[in-house]
Design an enzyme around this catalytic site. Structure first.
Site, short mmCIF file in Angstrom:
data_model
loop_
_atom_site.label_atom_id
_atom_site.label_comp_id
_atom_site.label_asym_id
_atom_site.label_seq_id
_atom_site.Cartn_x
_atom_site.Cartn_y
_atom_site.Cartn_z
CG ASN A 71 13.50 53.69 -12.76
OD1 ASN A 71 13.80 54.10 -11.83
ND2 ASN A 71 14.31 53.85 -13.82
NE ARG A 80 17.06 52.67 -12.44
CZ ARG A 80 17.32 52.19 -13.72
NH1 ARG A 80 17.00 51.08 -13.79
NH2 ARG A 80 17.70 53.07 -14.64
#
Length: 89
Positions: free
Chosen positions: A36, A18
């Site tokens: 996520n 990320r």
């Protein structure tokens, strides 16, 4: 201007994916979100056509050195609202 929904599968959680996705987004002036979800990473992104293509390529080729993308699903979305930044949620 394009708006996409990208699901990325493989070793993409717990490896800085990320964070690196955010950096790639900043490099190409992409706005949206990365998060996520279960066993994959979900990305919503908006940007100019060429920038979106480069962003997708960067993410799929491995946003994080420790990641291993095994597959992805890409969906084009209608541009209903303009996002203002790129966030990890």
């Amino acid at each position: 201007m394009r708006h996409i929904h990208l699901q990325v599968f493989g070793r993409v959680q717990g490896v800085g994916f990320r964070y690196f996705t955010q950096r790639i987004a900043m490099n190409y002036n992409i706005v949206g979100t990365v998060q996520n979800v279960d066993d994959y990473v979900e990305i919503y992104a908006q940007g100019d056509d060429a920038d979106i293509e480069r962003f997708i390529q960067g993410v799929i080729e491995g946003a994080s050195p420790a990641s291993n993308v095994t597959s992805h699903q890409l969906e084009e979305l209608e541009l209903n609202q303009k996002l203002s930044d790129f966030r990890s949620i």
